[in-house]
Design a protein around this motif. Structure first.
Motif, PDB file in Angstrom:
ATOM      1  N   SER A 202      -9.679  -1.111   7.056  1.00  0.00           N
ATOM      2  CA  SER A 202      -9.411  -2.105   6.023  1.00  0.00           C
ATOM      3  C   SER A 202     -10.691  -2.856   5.646  1.00  0.00           C
ATOM      4  O   SER A 202     -10.936  -3.137   4.462  1.00  0.00           O
ATOM      5  N   ASP A 223      -8.612  -6.815  -1.151  1.00  0.00           N
ATOM      6  CA  ASP A 223      -7.562  -7.024  -0.154  1.00  0.00           C
ATOM      7  C   ASP A 223      -7.628  -6.048   1.009  1.00  0.00           C
ATOM      8  O   ASP A 223      -6.817  -6.115   1.933  1.00  0.00           O
ATOM      9  N   LYS A 225      -6.878  -2.966   0.971  1.00  0.00           N
ATOM     10  CA  LYS A 225      -5.798  -1.977   0.886  1.00  0.00           C
ATOM     11  C   LYS A 225      -6.183  -0.872  -0.095  1.00  0.00           C
ATOM     12  O   LYS A 225      -6.672  -1.159  -1.185  1.00  0.00           O
ATOM     13  N   TRP A 226      -5.936   0.357   0.327  1.00  0.00           N
ATOM     14  CA  TRP A 226      -6.265   1.495  -0.526  1.00  0.00           C
ATOM     15  C   TRP A 226      -5.084   1.786  -1.450  1.00  0.00           C
ATOM     16  O   TRP A 226      -3.979   2.016  -1.002  1.00  0.00           O
TER      17      TRP A 226
END
Length: 300
Positions: A202, A223, A225-226
């Motif tokens: 992350s 963030d 996040k992928w």
């Protein structure tokens, strides 16, 4: 000449096999065991870690007539492999692993319980595991567990084990360096433990999102996040590229077990070779370009 299997190949395979439900201390100790054995010339891989109750029912049903929660798990065509019903294995709580030895090139499993196997078990016991090979009945030679002193009844009732493993050392020094750089450069505040896990992944994504915003004005939410927006925003890197995004590529390759050479932010020959090898083994387009497909494979 046999090419020796890379340590991080064994670690990556093992992380996948252990699954997402592992107790973090048990997982860290398992990875430490693999690394310590590797340093002694013994190549170890984890074959099982967390196991759901349904997966346990499927195993218990081998060689028996058995139903669980209204579903038939009977499989008389296979031999009995366990006496543990669902909820009666420490695997069901992420507190156990199974291991095996692999050949020097990492391509062949070796299940012979010999001096190497016993040495791995001894390393595991030094790290706090109990070994199934020491059991008086139904010896389970691949099995290692940390129970925290809790019974199945206590675990089924929801009690959480308190497990510490002070004997485990820090992990890979290069990963510690990556983690420290991520913290310094992107304020990610992750632990520099030398092990590649979800928080480090992350943090790497946060770094990429930050650089894409800074360098290319992609206006991404940072963030860690992928998702499709981050994937679409990625830029293609090739030999000759330089900078922080190239460093992130090098770090991601290293964390996947492919050595890109110095983590210096310079896309040169060793980075290109590591990228090409990673693409081939991942069965994606092996074009030596770090584009959307490669970034997605590395970070998704």
């Amino acid at each position: 000449m046999t090419v020796k299997v890379a340590l991080w190949t064994l670690l990556e395979r093992s992380v996948k096999k252990m699954g997402k439900g592992m107790n973090p201390v048990v997982k860290a100790a398992a990875l430490e065991m693999i690394e310590l054995a590797y340093n002694e010339g013994i190549y170890v891989q984890i074959s099982a870690g967390y196991r759901s109750l349904e997966e346990q029912a499927n195993l218990f049903g081998q060689g028996r007539v058995y139903s669980y929660n209204g579903k038939n798990y009977s499989n008389l065509a296979k031999p009995i492999v366990t006496n543990a019903k669902p909820g009666q294995s420490y695997h069901n709580y992420g507190l156990a692993i199974d291991f095996f030895i692999v050949s020097d090139d990492g391509k062949r499993a070796i299940w012979t319980v010999d001096s190497k196997w016993q040495r791995v078990a001894a390393i595991g016991k030094d790290l706090g595991f109990k070994w199934g090979g020491d059991w008086s009945s139904f010896k389970d030679y691949p099995h290692l567990e940390m129970t925290g002193g809790l019974s199945f009844t206590q675990l089924q009732a929801g009690k959480k084990p308190h497990i510490t493993s002070p004997k485990t050392s820090k992990g890979d020094s290069h990963i510690i360096s990556i983690q420290k750089t991520l913290n310094s450069r992107y304020k990610t505040n992750i632990e520099g433990d030398g092990f590649y896990g979800p928080k480090t992944r992350s943090a790497l994504i946060r770094g990429l999102q930050t650089e894409l915003n800074k360098q290319y004005n992609k206006k991404l939410i940072v963030d860690g996040k992928w998702g499709p927006k981050t994937k679409k925003a990625t830029v293609t890197l090739k030999k000759g590229a330089a900078g922080n995004i190239t460093w992130i590529l090098q770090a991601a390759l290293y964390l996947k077990g492919f050595n890109p050479g110095p983590l210096d932010g310079e896309f040169e020959g060793k980075t290109e070779a590591a990228l090409f090898q990673y693409q081939k083994e991942s069965k994606i387009s092996a074009d030596k370009l770090a584009g959307q497909e490669t970034w997605n494979e590395l970070l998704a």
